[in-house]
Motif scaffolding. Structure first.
Motif, PDB file in Angstrom:
ATOM      1  N   SER A 105     -56.493 -19.520  86.103  1.00 11.35           N
ATOM      2  CA  SER A 105     -55.343 -19.512  85.215  1.00 11.35           C
ATOM      3  C   SER A 105     -54.064 -19.362  86.011  1.00 11.35           C
ATOM      4  CB  SER A 105     -55.468 -18.431  84.146  1.00 11.35           C
ATOM      5  OG  SER A 105     -54.937 -17.223  84.578  1.00 11.35           O
ATOM      6  N   GLN A 106     -52.997 -19.822  85.404  1.00  9.14           N
ATOM      7  CA  GLN A 106     -51.705 -19.779  86.052  1.00  9.14           C
ATOM      8  C   GLN A 106     -50.660 -19.351  85.030  1.00  9.14           C
ATOM      9  OE1 GLN A 106     -50.955 -23.391  88.243  1.00  9.14           O
ATOM     10  NE2 GLN A 106     -49.078 -22.595  89.138  1.00  9.14           N
ATOM     11  N   GLU A 107     -49.764 -18.483  85.471  1.00  6.19           N
ATOM     12  CA  GLU A 107     -48.679 -18.055  84.596  1.00  6.19           C
ATOM     13  C   GLU A 107     -47.388 -18.719  85.021  1.00  6.19           C
ATOM     14  OE1 GLU A 107     -50.013 -13.459  83.547  1.00  6.19           O
ATOM     15  OE2 GLU A 107     -48.530 -13.846  85.085  1.00  6.19           O
ATOM     16  N   PHE A 108     -46.498 -18.925  84.044  1.00  5.32           N
ATOM     17  CA  PHE A 108     -45.162 -19.422  84.354  1.00  5.32           C
ATOM     18  C   PHE A 108     -44.178 -18.308  84.067  1.00  5.32           C
ATOM     19  CE2 PHE A 108     -47.782 -23.032  84.166  1.00  5.32           C
ATOM     20  CZ  PHE A 108     -47.238 -23.918  85.081  1.00  5.32           C
ATOM     21  N   MET A 109     -43.448 -17.947  85.108  1.00  2.99           N
ATOM     22  CA  MET A 109     -42.567 -16.786  85.053  1.00  2.99           C
ATOM     23  C   MET A 109     -41.121 -17.235  85.181  1.00  2.99           C
ATOM     24  SD  MET A 109     -44.238 -13.838  85.185  1.00  2.99           S
ATOM     25  CE  MET A 109     -45.811 -13.127  85.680  1.00  2.99           C
ATOM     26  N   VAL A 110     -40.308 -16.854  84.231  1.00  4.36           N
ATOM     27  CA  VAL A 110     -38.865 -17.025  84.381  1.00  4.36           C
ATOM     28  C   VAL A 110     -38.365 -15.855  85.217  1.00  4.36           C
ATOM     29  CG1 VAL A 110     -36.664 -16.917  83.145  1.00  4.36           C
ATOM     30  CG2 VAL A 110     -38.514 -18.346  82.278  1.00  4.36           C
ATOM     31  N   MET A 120     -51.365 -30.371  82.160  1.00  4.49           N
ATOM     32  CA  MET A 120     -50.628 -29.301  81.485  1.00  4.49           C
ATOM     33  C   MET A 120     -49.742 -28.550  82.482  1.00  4.49           C
ATOM     34  SD  MET A 120     -50.869 -29.321  78.215  1.00  4.49           S
ATOM     35  CE  MET A 120     -50.659 -31.079  78.481  1.00  4.49           C
ATOM     36  N   ARG A 121     -50.251 -28.349  83.700  1.00  6.20           N
ATOM     37  CA  ARG A 121     -49.434 -27.681  84.721  1.00  6.20           C
ATOM     38  C   ARG A 121     -48.156 -28.496  84.955  1.00  6.20           C
ATOM     39  NH1 ARG A 121     -47.829 -27.555  89.465  1.00  6.20           N
ATOM     40  NH2 ARG A 121     -48.784 -29.566  89.944  1.00  6.20           N
ATOM     41  N   GLN A 122     -48.339 -29.811  85.081  1.00  4.45           N
ATOM     42  CA  GLN A 122     -47.174 -30.678  85.293  1.00  4.45           C
ATOM     43  C   GLN A 122     -46.237 -30.652  84.084  1.00  4.45           C
ATOM     44  OE1 GLN A 122     -48.194 -34.668  86.638  1.00  4.45           O
ATOM     45  NE2 GLN A 122     -49.848 -33.861  87.902  1.00  4.45           N
TER      46      GLN A 122
END
Lengths: 577, 577
Positions: A207-212, A177-179
């Motif tokens: 957990s990991q967040e994806f930040m624009v 999912m990270r990829q």
């Protein structure tokens, strides 16, 4: 699409209801309209952009072994009672009763529903792993919905849930999912960072967040100037030398500090730097009285404190509690002789001594306080937010602060939901084991808003080609002119036949009006078809992001245009398309 | 898709919860699962089928000038109060309050929301016509949800709304939608009829239903054996010669009929045919007392009665009302001396006389009743349902009854909503006029259910190629055999690369089990890859709908297979694909 037959009502004026630029521009560009607080209609252009984002998400989710389904929006309360979230979730969970007076809610998330499905359908290790996702309209009854699609009440989410036999399998699902997320945000042409994050109310360990990345973002990301460390400010670990300092040579001494309630006041009054005054913050943590200590020049990080305490509800103590625990009014709390259940201190407080603290008496402080000698600190722990002055927790490099907008979040949930809902499988040896879960969200509407926050100028939206409702706008300068009309129509048909999403501005309006509108709605490329250009054998092509204009010969226009298009897509990190 | 990695949990047993075949088969084929009454999760295969249906709908809607958007699911009660439907809609409208105690509902339909949008955004004739549609999850709190996706509470609808300057424009929009619907159901490979229909609660003047023909359908369609007349039984007009018969030569006469409450009892007791006994049905129509008369051998059509009266709520009178209006117990009502506000009679009652009716006295009837002479009939009107014995109202040909499932409905709404919500535009001369509307629905889930009702056998679903989750299933008979595995994988990859939706049954199960499962899930084509066939240089291809098996040579298999595929698609009226 011909603009004259389309429904994209643009606005000249700044809409009063909007605070942030993405919200303003989506209203002005005719992409959304508010129905009521936090609830929006996606107008055709907005809906096109959202569908494009969804298609990119689908492609990558499928590639990384996730399978699409669709769960109901309306969920029975009984499932939420099983996990305890019916009570715990707060008023954001919109609860109601149906005509038979049974409890329901509109789903803000689907851990309960998917776990219920899987516990009924999966019984053997042979059916695992599974990763199921949906793209769905959800509801969260925000008390103050704001910023348009950024924090709405009704919103579109992609949510995925993985089920594995064990932690190793779950780690693989999480990594896929990270990829997938990296690939999704790359394919959308966004500048982003994956950062370590706190798991919050969803629960789980990692957990990991994806930040624009965007200057207007609400979230702060700490990144390293040397290594690839990146973390949400809530989460970013602060490291600290571990030696204890020697004991303070002077005994504690009470000094009167009449009316001095704040650190700056006390520091100035006693003529010491703020860093020598201890902040003693009192909290009610699930009914437990807790004091948290940080240096006077630091900010306590409540997320870290909550995690340390394992508290579901963490609340600053009210006046009554403060008086009961300290024996004094607000502003004079200190760790010496404090009547609380637990005292926790930030790690760096071990490095120094000789503090000034509240005296737990009105208008009084103590000086020469040594925490080990004079107070009963239960734990030293990382309790403050990282600053530019701290070293990187990984490599000791420098820390930089960047602003970002959270668009995705992936979680390792472990057995949190499968245990409370009894979702188990039989392993190779016939032993019953809990399913190990992960969950993975992307805010689809928020991706659109974040894209605009990252890509705009004073004239309007600058869409990345992957998200743009229309990649190309053809501006027919005077559509009543037969030559102009013929050229624009034939170019329109040519691009349509090549599966380029193209909007033909065939409206009977002045050129200036059309230029403004086209800049506002933000197609990456504009082709300007005017009588003068045609006579000279050229069409003008404008790159929206750079403002650069190309005069391309009518002869073999298609080939030249595709070359410009390729370069613009390259600028946003996209392939030829 | 590889079945071993997919989530399509098939069931061997008949599920007890299901009554109709589409519901049973969707459960057994692992396409849906019930979350709670009338609320289903669409499992991956079900969701694939629904997405395919949606894509066909989108293609044709776009082709006929409709523009897609997405409106909110959660709607403010205030809008529904404007049209009066907040009170009128009944308990199917799921109303609730948000955290600020404001009225909301989950939308079962979107006339209010779209009309609100358009009245804000459209002000000039230059912006018209407009036809906007969405594909969306809706909610209707059915008291007894049943038949799976056929009558659920949460369901997926395509709903479109057109706005025109005048009736002529609205008629054109309506006609385009009619054509779009014909094209949609053709492209889905369904046997269907467009039929005249009643407009019901949605309102408006003209409407047409689209019915998928199926023996298991709940709706009855009357069609002509000669011309193209087709109408829902509720709506089908009954024509009748218009001359009145001569007056009855005998005066009315009271006869005692002790305990004879029903037409058959009375006819037998008095030794007359049932057609000579009048049925007098008493109704409360919005508070008005109404008697409706039909011949004893006919059925009153309540929809026709309700339309004639313009009644919002039509209810059979209760015992108390009957006693008050007739002065007698139930079963002895008649038109002579009846104390009601209105008496209406079916058209054909003008053709005869000398009726037997209730005497409005216990245990008594009247004979020799002449309606014109003895009763005060306010109106003669078409009040009964058409039968096989009636002539076609268009061409006097014969009438045939067919069963069908309503999958779509198109309405001319006129100014019903635009007037109550004040949605107007300025015409060419600056005059304010109400927008003329149409609305157009397709039940997406119902299309799927209807497809299965129309296409199945005792072994399972027979999907039309346009709706099938997978058009082709490759059955690898023994995937542990390397030769079988290699051949199935290479065929799988070849078909995938040709964009054929293909499922590879690579599960390690017995052949018999796999054949049963594959028939159940219903791909139109099965390719059976077995060691024996490969050795003989052939693969077996089975057509699901006919059961016909082809032995196709491995050499140039692709070409031969596409030929078979083309013929199967042709059978369902589809192009080569």
């Amino acid at each position: 699409m011909r603009w004259s037959r389309y429904f994209m009502p643009t606005l000249k004026e700044e809409p009063a209801e909007a605070e942030v630029v993405s919200h303003k521009l989506m209203l002005r560009a005719g992409m959304i309209r508010k129905l009521t607080a936090g609830i929006y209609t996606y107008l055709p252009a907005g809906w096109r952009a959202l569908q494009k984002i969804s298609e990119v998400i689908r492609g990558e989710m499928n590639r990384f072994y996730a399978i699409e389904l669709l769960m109901p929006a309306v969920q029975p309360g009984d499932l939420w009672k099983e996990t305890g979230r019916w009570e715990a979730y707060g008023k954001e969970l919109l609860r109601f009763r149906d005509r038979h007076d049974r409890d329901y809610c509109i789903g803000p998330t689907h851990e309960e529903v998917i776990t219920d499905l899987i516990r009924r359908e999966v019984s053997s290790y042979r059916q695992l792993p599974l990763n199921l996702y949906q793209i769905q309209t959800k509801f969260r009854d925000e008390i103050r919905p704001r910023f348009g699609l950024m924090r709405g009440r009704e919103f579109i989410m992609k949510d995925a849930y993985s089920f594995d036999k064990d932690e190793a399998g779950a780690a693989q699902s999480y990594e896929w999912m990270r990829q997938a997320y990296v690939s999704i945000f790359e394919k959308l042409g966004l500048q982003f960072r994956g950062v370590e994050a706190d798991s919050g109310a969803i629960g789980g360990s990692v957990s990991q967040e994806f930040m624009v990345l965007a200057d207007t973002g609400e979230d702060v990301i700490a990144t390293c100037t040397h290594c690839d460390f990146a973390a949400n400010l809530e989460k970013a670990e602060v490291t600290c030398a571990s030696e204890d300092c020697p004991e303070c040579s002077l005994p504690p001494e009470k000094v009167m500090t009449p009316g001095m309630h704040t650190v700056p006041q006390v520091a100035e009054y006693l003529n010491v730097p703020e860093r020598k005054v201890l902040k003693t913050l009192l909290y009610d943590a699930d009914g437990m009285a807790v004091a948290a200590l940080v240096r006077g020049d630091r900010e306590l990080n409540e997320v870290k404190l909550g995690n340390l305490l394992g508290a579901k509800h963490l609340q600053l103590a009210g006046q009554e509690q403060v008086e009961k625990w300290t024996g004094a009014g607000m502003g004079f709390a200190g760790p010496v002789g404090l009547k609380v259940d637990k005292i926790v201190a930030d790690l760096e407080l071990r490095l120094e001594t000789d503090w000034i603290t509240g005296a737990n008496a009105d208008d009084a402080h103590l000086r020469h306080v040594d925490l080990r000698r004079d107070a009963q600190v239960n734990a030293y722990h990382d309790l403050r937010s990282i600053t530019r002055e701290d070293p990187c927790p990984r490599c000791q490099g420098g820390i930089r602060m960047t602003k970002g907008i959270e668009v995705g979040h992936i979680f390792m949930l472990g057995a949190k939901y499968s245990q409370s809902m009894n979702a188990a499988y039989l392993d190779e040896h016939g032993a019953e084991k809990p399913l190990i879960m992960g969950c993975y969200g992307i805010g689809v509407g928020r991706v659109l808003a974040a894209c605009i926050e990252q890509n705009h100028d004073e004239n309007g939206i600058i869409f990345t080609p992957a998200i743009a409702p229309f990649e190309v706008t053809i501006i027919a300068l005077n559509p009543k002119d037969e030559m102009v009309r013929n050229h624009s129509e034939s170019l329109y048909n040519e691009l349509c036949s090549q599966n380029v999403d193209v909007l033909l501005d065939d409206r009977d309006e002045r050129p200036g009006f059309k230029f403004k509108d086209c800049d506002l709605v933000g197609s990456p490329l504009q082709v300007i078809v005017g009588a003068k250009g045609i006579k000279n054998g050229v069409l003008e092509v404008k790159e929206r992001h750079s403002g650069h204009r190309h005069e391309l010969p009518l002869e073999d226009f298609g080939r030249h245009f595709q070359e410009v298009r390729r370069k613009v897509r390259e600028h946003f990190g996209l392939d030829a398309g």
